[in-house]
Scaffold this active site. Structure first.
Site, short mmCIF file in Angstrom:
data_model
loop_
_atom_site.label_atom_id
_atom_site.label_comp_id
_atom_site.label_asym_id
_atom_site.label_seq_id
_atom_site.Cartn_x
_atom_site.Cartn_y
_atom_site.Cartn_z
CE LYS A 22 -26.51 -27.04 7.46
NZ LYS A 22 -27.13 -26.39 6.59
CG ASN A 23 -29.77 -29.78 7.56
OD1 ASN A 23 -29.48 -28.35 7.66
ND2 ASN A 23 -29.28 -30.86 6.75
CB CYS A 123 -26.93 -25.21 -4.60
SG CYS A 123 -27.57 -26.35 -4.15
NE ARG A 128 -29.78 -29.21 -2.61
CZ ARG A 128 -29.55 -29.15 -0.95
NH1 ARG A 128 -28.46 -28.51 -1.22
NH2 ARG A 128 -29.84 -29.71 0.56
CG ASP A 313 -25.84 -32.70 4.44
OD1 ASP A 313 -25.84 -32.85 3.71
OD2 ASP A 313 -26.66 -32.63 5.65
NE ARG A 405 -25.06 -22.02 4.42
CZ ARG A 405 -24.89 -23.28 3.32
NH1 ARG A 405 -24.07 -23.61 2.75
NH2 ARG A 405 -26.15 -24.29 3.33
C1 UD1 Z 1 -31.70 -31.72 3.63
C2 UD1 Z 1 -30.67 -31.03 3.93
C3 UD1 Z 1 -29.36 -31.49 3.12
C4 UD1 Z 1 -29.08 -32.89 2.92
C5 UD1 Z 1 -29.80 -33.43 2.65
C6 UD1 Z 1 -30.02 -35.05 2.22
C7 UD1 Z 1 -31.35 -29.36 4.85
C8 UD1 Z 1 -31.63 -27.46 5.10
N1 UD1 Z 1 -30.72 -29.50 4.44
O1 UD1 Z 1 -31.76 -30.94 2.00
O2 UD1 Z 1 -27.96 -31.18 3.86
O3 UD1 Z 1 -27.61 -33.01 2.10
O4 UD1 Z 1 -30.97 -33.40 2.82
O5 UD1 Z 1 -29.99 -35.48 3.82
O6 UD1 Z 1 -31.98 -29.58 6.04
N2 UD1 Z 1 -35.62 -33.51 -4.74
C9 UD1 Z 1 -36.07 -33.57 -5.30
N3 UD1 Z 1 -37.39 -33.01 -5.76
C10 UD1 Z 1 -37.59 -32.42 -4.68
C11 UD1 Z 1 -36.16 -32.63 -3.68
C12 UD1 Z 1 -35.56 -32.99 -3.20
O7 UD1 Z 1 -35.99 -34.48 -6.52
O8 UD1 Z 1 -38.64 -31.81 -4.89
C13 UD1 Z 1 -34.46 -34.66 -4.61
C14 UD1 Z 1 -32.85 -34.46 -4.44
O9 UD1 Z 1 -32.27 -33.67 -6.06
C15 UD1 Z 1 -32.23 -34.63 -3.94
C16 UD1 Z 1 -32.98 -36.08 -3.73
O10 UD1 Z 1 -34.45 -35.95 -3.19
O11 UD1 Z 1 -31.66 -35.98 -5.32
C17 UD1 Z 1 -33.24 -35.75 -1.76
O12 UD1 Z 1 -33.32 -34.12 -1.28
P1 UD1 Z 1 -33.72 -33.53 0.09
O13 UD1 Z 1 -33.10 -34.88 1.07
O14 UD1 Z 1 -35.00 -32.70 -0.10
O15 UD1 Z 1 -32.96 -32.28 0.25
P2 UD1 Z 1 -32.83 -31.51 1.12
O16 UD1 Z 1 -34.21 -31.41 2.09
O17 UD1 Z 1 -32.87 -30.11 0.08
#
Ligand code: UD1
Length: 427
Positions: A22-23, A123, A128, A313, A405
């Site tokens: 999915k991701n 969320c 996030r 995850d 999902r």
């Molecule tokens: C993706 C995955 C999700 C997984 C996560 C971590 C998808 C669609 N989703 O989510 O399933 O749990 O990676 O492996 O691929 N952060 C910030 N600022 C930002 C972006 C992130 O502070 O602009 C922080 C987040 O709050 C979190 C950490 O960075 O604490 C990691 O998040 P991130 O790796 O970005 O997760 P996603 O890409 O949303």
């Protein structure tokens, strides 16, 4: 609304085909925006999020055609074509339903010189934020404006120039957005402390197959030399390591043996190491990974971390399994601040779990009992399914849309290995 009913206590045994990830799918699909040629993605999982992403791309002017779906087969093939970008706006209604919609920001900016996406907001598993997505694009020369709940990114001369960015925190999504923008930039970009998740490697491989120039693939230092244009190709989505890990936990919690057909060991070593520490026999073979319970489950200490660490995850599914271990386990969630939403529901099934801030102590119990439960996010829902598979009596899992999902035909896959599980539609 549908619910899933499970009669627990059956030992699972047999092979489960692992679907496309999915991701990975959610970051490969927006790559269609980077070229006016045809992009064909195969091994796409049949999931609600993939359909939603297809609809979002349609709204932006991308035509999509699904082919090759045969009854009884998993996965499908989608051909996408963004001849012209008809709109550069991803509206609130789409982004609200699917956070991953933010992944159109980078590629649309790179292709069309501007991109407007609704801010995703919080969320179930935490705040996030998307600040790092925006900072990385700014470092490449984009101008960022926030207004009326939307973020607008603009390339001042119609094309971003490229630039260097060092991520203060490892972010999968921000690395993906930055990569998809950088491939069409006018110059070189370097990403430091980039995410190294296998889904990022999958994205890089697709971008290279489309004509992108990326060095350092698989490392945390990515060097991207922007090109004038990208071309189409056909690409197969990688197998879902989280789905595979979830079914491995199903083998563990039911004292069974499951062959995860298509799973790739090198992409999920933190999971397979944890399974082995728990006392499960893990065998790597040509076609996948076989996981077999061998007596009781041993307790574990686990802390989530970016790849190659133990995936956030997988935390909820391991917690469910460790509820049946012989002793106390210790879990620490370091990625998201609110990712123990499954705990109160697991407790209703007889689990003994204490949460203190980001840590949880899971005390193994001799039995779990079936109950009506509901979950707030995808992986939390899976932890309840796992608990239900091992529980005495019937478990009813509500809010099945979370599972839809991320788990392709869950009931079918689990029934095939001996679970008594069915979906019931209410009304
Ligand atoms: C993706 C995955 C999700 C997984 C996560 C971590 C998808 C669609 N989703 O989510 O399933 O749990 O990676 O492996 O691929 N952060 C910030 N600022 C930002 C972006 C992130 O502070 O602009 C922080 C987040 O709050 C979190 C950490 O960075 O604490 C990691 O998040 P991130 O790796 O970005 O997760 P996603 O890409 O949303």
């Amino acid at each position: 609304m549908d619910s899933i009913h499970i009669q627990g206590g059956k030992r699972l045994e047999g092979a489960i085909p692992i679907s496309g990830a999915k991701n990975a799918a959610l970051t490969l699909l927006p790559c269609a925006l980077l070229t006016e040629d045809k992009l064909t993605l195969t091994n796409l999982p049949r999931l609600a999020d993939v359909d939603s992403f297809g609809h979002l791309l349609n709204m932006l002017g991308v035509s999509t055609k699904v082919e090759g779906v045969k009854p009884g087969e998993f996965g499908r093939c989608m051909t996408l074509r963004a001849g012209e970008i008809a709109s550069t706006v991803a509206p609130y209604d789409m982004v609200r339903r699917m956070r991953a919609s933010i992944l159109v920001l980078g590629p649309m900016l790179a292709r069309a010189g501007e991109s407007t996406v609704s801010l995703p907001g919080g969320c179930a598993i935490g705040d996030r934020p998307i600040d790092l997505h925006l900072q990385a694009l700014e470092a490449m020369g984009a101008e960022i404006e926030l207004a009326a709940g939307y973020v607008k990114a603009t390339a001042p001369k119609g094309r971003i120039g490229g630039g260097d960015f060092s991520f203060p925190v490892v972010s999968v999504g921000a690395t993906e957005n930055a990569l998809m923008a950088a491939v069409l930039a006018a110059g070189r970009s370097q990403l430091f402390n980039a995410a190294r998740e296998p889904e990022i490697v999958d994205l890089c491989k697709l971008l290279v197959a489309m004509g992108g120039r990326i060095e350092g693939i698989g490392s945390s230092h990515l060097i991207i030399d922007g090109v004038e244009g990208l071309h189409g190709c056909t690409y197969a989505v990688m197998p879902d390591r989280i789905e595979a890990g979830s079914y491995a936990c199903a083998a563990g919690i039911t004292g069974g043996s499951v062959d995860l057909v298509g799973a790739r060991p090198e992409e999920m070593l933190a999971t397979t190491n944890a399974l082995a520490q728990c006392g499960l026999i893990v065998e790597f073979h040509e076609a996948g990974i076989k996981v077999t319970a061998d007596g009781g489950l041993r307790p574990l200490a686990l802390s989530t971390a970016p790849f190659p660490g133990f995936a956030t995850d997988m935390q909820a599914q391991f917690m469910a399994m460790l509820c049946r271990a012989d002793g106390d386990s210790f879990l620490e969630e370091t990625i998201f601040e609110n990712r123990y939403m499954h705990v109160p529901e697991l407790r209703r099934m007889g689990a003994d779990v204490d949460v203190r801030g980001r840590s949880a102590i899971v005390r193994g119990v001799p039995r779990l009992t079936g109950a009506q439960v509901m979950a707030t996010d995808l992986r939390a829902s899976m932890s309840l399914i796992l608990a239900g598979l091992a529980a005495e009596g019937e478990t009813e899992v509500l809010r099945v849309y979370h599972l839809d999902r991320g788990y392709e035909r869950l009931e079918e896959k689990l029934s095939a290995v001996g679970a008594t599980i069915e979906r019931r539609s209410a009304g």
